[in-house]
Design a protein around this motif. Structure first.
Motif: not given
Length: 116
Positions: A62-68
């Motif tokens: 799954g995709y993890v947002h760069p803001y994380t």
């Protein structure tokens, strides 16, 4: 928060603040691990002695947002500053499982920049 924990001298207040930070860090680690499909975060996971995860188990699901990543890095920076300034915070960090939380977060974020 960083300034508060850096100068705090009351053990109970530091402990509650540090526990909150560890819960936050663990939340990001678990969320990222689940999004990435890491086996250890799956409901049916059972620890198997002597086995290592295969490459397929470590692939991104799954995709993890760069803001994380930015948020976790901000927590690391805040902890570094606070722990440098306060010996009592260092002891509380150790007792609150701080090292384990950091290792868990790093393992969940492992290779994420190159994979995405």
């Amino acid at each position: 928060f960083e300034a508060k924990i850096s100068i705090e001298t009351h053990p109970d207040l530091i402990q509650s603040d540090m526990e909150f930070v560890m819960e936050l860090l663990n939340h990001y680690a678990e969320m990222t691990g689940r999004l990435r499909g890491l086996e250890v975060f799956q409901p049916n996971f059972q620890k198997r002695k002597g086995t290592q995860g295969s490459q397929s188990e470590m692939q991104v699901k799954g995709y993890v947002h760069p803001y994380t990543i930015v948020r976790v890095a901000s927590i690391f920076q805040m902890l570094k500053t606070a722990l440098d300034a306060n010996d009592l915070a260092q002891d509380t960090f150790r007792m609150a499982g701080g090292f384990e939380a950091i290792v868990r977060a790093i393992c969940c974020l492992r290779d994420i920049v190159t994979e995405q």
